[in-house]
Design a protein around this motif. Structure first.
Motif, short mmCIF file in Angstrom:
data_model
loop_
_atom_site.label_atom_id
_atom_site.label_comp_id
_atom_site.label_asym_id
_atom_site.label_seq_id
_atom_site.Cartn_x
_atom_site.Cartn_y
_atom_site.Cartn_z
N GLY A 1 0.81 -1.21 0.00
CA GLY A 1 0.00 0.00 0.00
C GLY A 1 0.84 1.26 0.00
O GLY A 1 0.50 2.25 -0.65
N LEU A 2 1.97 1.22 0.70
CA LEU A 2 2.86 2.38 0.72
C LEU A 2 3.52 2.60 -0.64
O LEU A 2 3.67 3.75 -1.08
CB LEU A 2 3.93 2.19 1.80
N TYR A 3 3.93 1.51 -1.30
CA TYR A 3 4.50 1.64 -2.65
C TYR A 3 3.48 2.27 -3.60
O TYR A 3 3.80 3.16 -4.39
CB TYR A 3 4.93 0.28 -3.19
N ALA A 4 2.25 1.78 -3.53
CA ALA A 4 1.20 2.29 -4.42
C ALA A 4 0.91 3.76 -4.12
O ALA A 4 0.75 4.58 -5.04
CB ALA A 4 -0.07 1.45 -4.27
N ALA A 5 0.84 4.11 -2.84
CA ALA A 5 0.54 5.49 -2.46
C ALA A 5 1.65 6.45 -2.90
O ALA A 5 1.37 7.57 -3.36
CB ALA A 5 0.34 5.58 -0.94
N ALA A 6 2.90 6.01 -2.76
CA ALA A 6 4.03 6.87 -3.17
C ALA A 6 3.97 7.15 -4.67
O ALA A 6 4.23 8.27 -5.11
CB ALA A 6 5.35 6.19 -2.81
N ARG A 7 3.61 6.14 -5.44
CA ARG A 7 3.53 6.31 -6.89
C ARG A 7 2.33 7.17 -7.28
O ARG A 7 2.40 7.98 -8.21
CB ARG A 7 3.47 4.94 -7.57
N ALA A 8 1.23 7.01 -6.56
CA ALA A 8 0.05 7.82 -6.85
C ALA A 8 0.32 9.29 -6.58
O ALA A 8 -0.18 10.18 -7.29
CB ALA A 8 -1.13 7.33 -6.01
N GLU A 9 1.12 9.57 -5.56
CA GLU A 9 1.45 10.96 -5.22
C GLU A 9 2.45 11.57 -6.19
O GLU A 9 2.34 12.74 -6.56
CB GLU A 9 2.00 11.03 -3.80
N ALA A 10 3.44 10.77 -6.62
CA ALA A 10 4.53 11.32 -7.44
C ALA A 10 4.21 11.37 -8.92
O ALA A 10 4.67 12.26 -9.63
CB ALA A 10 5.80 10.50 -7.22
N PHE A 11 3.42 10.40 -9.41
CA PHE A 11 3.24 10.24 -10.85
C PHE A 11 1.79 10.51 -11.25
O PHE A 11 0.85 10.28 -10.48
CB PHE A 11 3.66 8.84 -11.29
N THR A 12 1.63 10.95 -12.47
CA THR A 12 0.32 11.42 -12.94
C THR A 12 -0.32 10.50 -13.98
O THR A 12 -1.45 10.75 -14.39
CB THR A 12 0.47 12.83 -13.55
N THR A 13 0.37 9.44 -14.40
CA THR A 13 -0.17 8.54 -15.42
C THR A 13 -0.29 7.13 -14.90
O THR A 13 0.41 6.72 -13.96
CB THR A 13 0.73 8.53 -16.68
N ASP A 14 -1.17 6.35 -15.52
CA ASP A 14 -1.33 4.95 -15.11
C ASP A 14 -0.05 4.17 -15.33
O ASP A 14 0.36 3.37 -14.48
CB ASP A 14 -2.48 4.31 -15.90
N ILE A 15 0.60 4.37 -16.48
CA ILE A 15 1.82 3.62 -16.77
C ILE A 15 2.93 4.04 -15.81
O ILE A 15 3.78 3.23 -15.41
CB ILE A 15 2.27 3.81 -18.25
N GLY A 16 2.94 5.28 -15.41
CA GLY A 16 3.95 5.76 -14.47
C GLY A 16 3.79 5.19 -13.08
O GLY A 16 4.77 5.05 -12.34
N ARG A 17 2.56 4.83 -12.72
CA ARG A 17 2.27 4.31 -11.38
C ARG A 17 2.34 2.79 -11.31
O ARG A 17 2.40 2.22 -10.22
CB ARG A 17 0.88 4.77 -10.95
N ALA A 18 2.32 2.12 -12.44
CA ALA A 18 2.21 0.65 -12.45
C ALA A 18 3.51 -0.01 -12.01
O ALA A 18 4.61 0.48 -12.28
CB ALA A 18 1.84 0.19 -13.86
N TYR A 19 3.37 -1.14 -11.34
CA TYR A 19 4.54 -1.95 -10.98
C TYR A 19 4.12 -3.40 -10.82
O TYR A 19 2.96 -3.71 -10.54
CB TYR A 19 5.21 -1.45 -9.70
N PHE A 20 5.08 -4.29 -11.03
CA PHE A 20 4.86 -5.72 -10.84
C PHE A 20 5.32 -6.12 -9.43
O PHE A 20 6.12 -5.43 -8.81
CB PHE A 20 5.65 -6.54 -11.87
N ARG A 21 4.81 -7.26 -8.99
CA ARG A 21 5.18 -7.79 -7.68
C ARG A 21 5.81 -9.17 -7.85
O ARG A 21 5.37 -9.97 -8.67
CB ARG A 21 3.97 -7.93 -6.77
N GLU A 22 6.81 -9.42 -7.02
CA GLU A 22 7.38 -10.76 -6.89
C GLU A 22 7.38 -11.13 -5.42
O GLU A 22 7.81 -10.33 -4.57
CB GLU A 22 8.80 -10.83 -7.43
N LEU A 23 6.92 -12.33 -5.12
CA LEU A 23 6.95 -12.85 -3.77
C LEU A 23 8.19 -13.73 -3.62
O LEU A 23 8.32 -14.75 -4.31
CB LEU A 23 5.69 -13.65 -3.47
#
Length: 624
Positions: A323-345
């Motif tokens: 949630g913190l990773y997603a929130a940081a990207r939502a605050e810093a970036f203005t586009t969907d592609i800029g906010r997107a990231y993959f996850r690895e467990l």
């Protein structure tokens, strides 16, 4: 001026010979802007290097990257822009403006670029084939490393995780903590002690910044091939709770997060399994049980409850971090592609091999908590830089994991992936159908040693001999240390090195004779003693084997690091780029991520290079 930039300038640690330490790629903007303004009088900026291949468009004009050739400070030269496009701009006449290559400007530029062209590949992105398959290329040598990686992507037409490193183990996660001497340490049993985190010297943001500029300088972005940045082994829970915010901030440009649950798992104890299980949402558990069953896995109630309650604290902290990773990207970036990231467990760091039951349960938990992963890293029993000897057993282990992963649509991440056999890699590719990532890192430090050992440049040869001598001294000192683990491991490395050269075994009861025998070995990058200790040379103050001087973030440590970035000849750089590319081609071929014909054509082209500039020129498409 930031504290880190002041520290670097005060100690004459400049980007040219010591890149990616500061998040900024311009340390002295007043001086660089003065050069730009002086050139504006006659529209002559020849005092700076203009990277013509870097040109790209924004809605407001054309942008090109410029650099001070002496110190490495960079700026964005915009023709057709506005004064407030980025921060701290200087007007150069007409519609021409220049802006320092600061971290804040890089973030702003990402929004401008991706808002104008969402398919742009200037920045790393969670796009294209990277969602399903990749090769993870650990970039310990940053700017020395990327030319070989970018050339490989260009020639193979293959997206890669082109920027990858463990954070905070290898990278400085927070330059403020570094300046305050508050970095934690990492245990290294084979030297009988700890070394500060960030032992490669670069910061997370600096490495992020540098990877973007490296691709622009050589025109890789013109290929329109998506590439990724993996913030590897992001530690979840345990002692890392206290610095969670800094870990999130530093990894802002990462397009692929590896969640390492081992810190929390190692401190988790469950006093009462039934009570702990009863506290978890029952509807959630029903969904998890259902998905585990769909994967063909049967778990009795007692085993399921024990597994769930053991992993639940770590999974909760993973969800919070996500949630913190997603929130940081939502605050810093203005586009969907800029906010997107993959996850690895990542569950490969936990003790023992990963069972299908554990794998299915973990994937089902992530899915049920709305944080589905694209990759999962089970423990297969891989050892770094060694082939897996039993192909039949390896096939059984991978097939067992793949039977689970394909139900969840998740690819397998093969950690400790360097140094496996061609047969091992083919098996990985065949079983998964290419839904995989092979993570490699230490291999490329080895390739740097190979490159220097083969270079005809006298300076490179001296550097190589100094590097080897450092590892030999470390090995010998540890071989007679009081710490049993340190002593045993060092002796194993020495024994293997002697065997590699066909030399006689030594009697460790005679230290003088042992030192003489090991001292007689000709420097060889295939010696295990060099392979195991080599990374410690990068930030060893004064090149010393004194343990207190390893991983040194003082000016003395960075003076040592400058030997790599400022002292290697173009001959050595070419050899290294070719070695990196050669290994990537091998991985792409054996895993089936690129066709045999494509790999052969790339290999033939690679072998023909005799000068570094020619290889760099072929990173951009020919029409550019």
């Amino acid at each position: 001026m930031s504290r880190i930039n002041e520290f670097l300038l005060t100690n004459d640690i400049r980007i040219k010979a010591n890149p990616c330490i500061s998040p900024d790629f311009c340390l002295d903007w007043p001086k660089l802007s003065g050069v730009l303004q002086a050139g504006a009088l006659n529209k002559d900026w020849s005092a700076l290097t203009t990277y013509e291949a870097s040109r790209f468009a924004l809605a407001s004009g054309q942008v090109v990257l410029m650099e001070c050739p002496a110190c490495g400070d960079c700026c964005w030269f915009v023709n057709g822009g506005k004064g407030d496009l980025l921060e701290d701009g200087v007007h150069l006449g007409g519609q021409r403006w220049a802006y320092p290559a600061t971290w804040r400007n890089l973030i702003a530029l990402k929004n401008l670029v991706q808002g104008y062209d969402p398919q742009s590949t200037i920045f790393p992105s969670a796009a294209g084939s990277l969602e399903r398959s990749s090769l993870g290329i650990g970039a310990r040598f940053t700017t020395l490393h990327w030319p070989g990686v970018d050339w490989s992507m260009a020639q193979l037409d293959l997206s890669l995780t082109a920027n990858q490193n463990s954070i905070p183990r290898e990278l400085v996660f927070d330059v403020e903590a570094m300046l305050d001497d508050k970095l934690d340490t990492c245990p290294f049993p084979f030297i009988g002690g700890d070394v500060p985190e960030g032992h490669q010297g670069q910061s997370v943001e600096g490495m992020s910044h540098g990877s973007v500029l490296a691709k622009l300088k050589h025109g890789f972005h013109l290929r329109r091939i998506p590439w990724g940045f993996n913030a590897d082994h992001q530690p979840i829970g345990g002692k890392f709770d206290a610095r969670e915010a800094a870990l999130v901030t530093g990894s802002l440009l990462a397009t692929y997060i590896t969640f390492d649950l081992s810190p929390e798992m190692t401190v988790t104890t469950v006093a009462d399994v039934n009570a702990a299980y009863a506290a978890i949402d029952s509807a959630l558990m029903t969904r998890v049980r259902s998905r585990v069953s769909e994967a063909g896995i049967s778990l009795d109630d007692a085993a399921f409850k024990e597994l769930i309650t053991t992993v639940w604290p770590a999974i909760q902290k993973m969800q919070r971090r996500d949630g913190l990773y997603a929130a940081a990207r939502a605050e810093a970036f203005t586009t969907d592609i800029g906010r997107a990231y993959f996850r690895e467990l990542s569950i490969d760091e936990l003790p023992g091999l990963t069972t299908p039951e554990t794998l299915a349960t973990m994937l089902a938990l992530c899915e049920a908590l709305d944080m589905p992963v694209q990759y999962v890293a089970p423990a297969f029993g891989f050892q770094k830089n060694f082939p897996f000897a039993d192909q039949v057993e390896l096939e059984r282990r991978i097939s067992s994991a793949w039977d689970v992963c394909k139900v969840f649509g998740v690819s397998i991440g093969f950690h400790s992936g360097s140094g496996k056999s061609a047969e091992n890699y083919r098996l990985c590719g065949q079983i998964t159908g290419g839904a995989l990532e092979i993570k490699t890192s230490g291999r490329y430090t080895y390739e740097m040693g190979v490159a220097l050992s083969r270079s005809a440049d006298a300076g490179d040869q001296k550097f190589w001999h100094d590097w080897y001598t450092f590892t030999r001294e470390l090995a010998l000192n540890s071989a007679f240390a009081s710490n049993e683990t340190e002593r045993d491991m060092a002796r194993a490395f020495i024994d293997h090195s002697l065997k590699t050269d066909g030399a006689a075994a030594v009697d460790y009861g005679d230290e003088t004779a042992t030192r003489a025998a090991v001292g007689a070995l000709a420097p060889n990058p295939d010696h295990m003693l060099w392979f195991e200790y080599n990374f410690l040379f990068v930030l060893a103050a004064d090149g010393s084997t004194n343990k207190a001087k390893l991983g040194d973030h003082s000016p003395a440590g960075y003076a040592q690091r400058a030997r790599f970035y400022g002292g290697i000849s173009d001959t050595g750089r070419l050899e290294f780029a070719k070695a990196v590319a050669r290994y990537i081609i091998f991985l792409a071929d054996t895993t089936g991520l690129a066709s045999a014909a494509t790999c052969q054509a790339a290999s033939t082209k690679l072998d023909a290079y005799n000068d570094y500039a020619s290889l760099l020129n072929d990173i951009a498409p020919s029409q550019s």
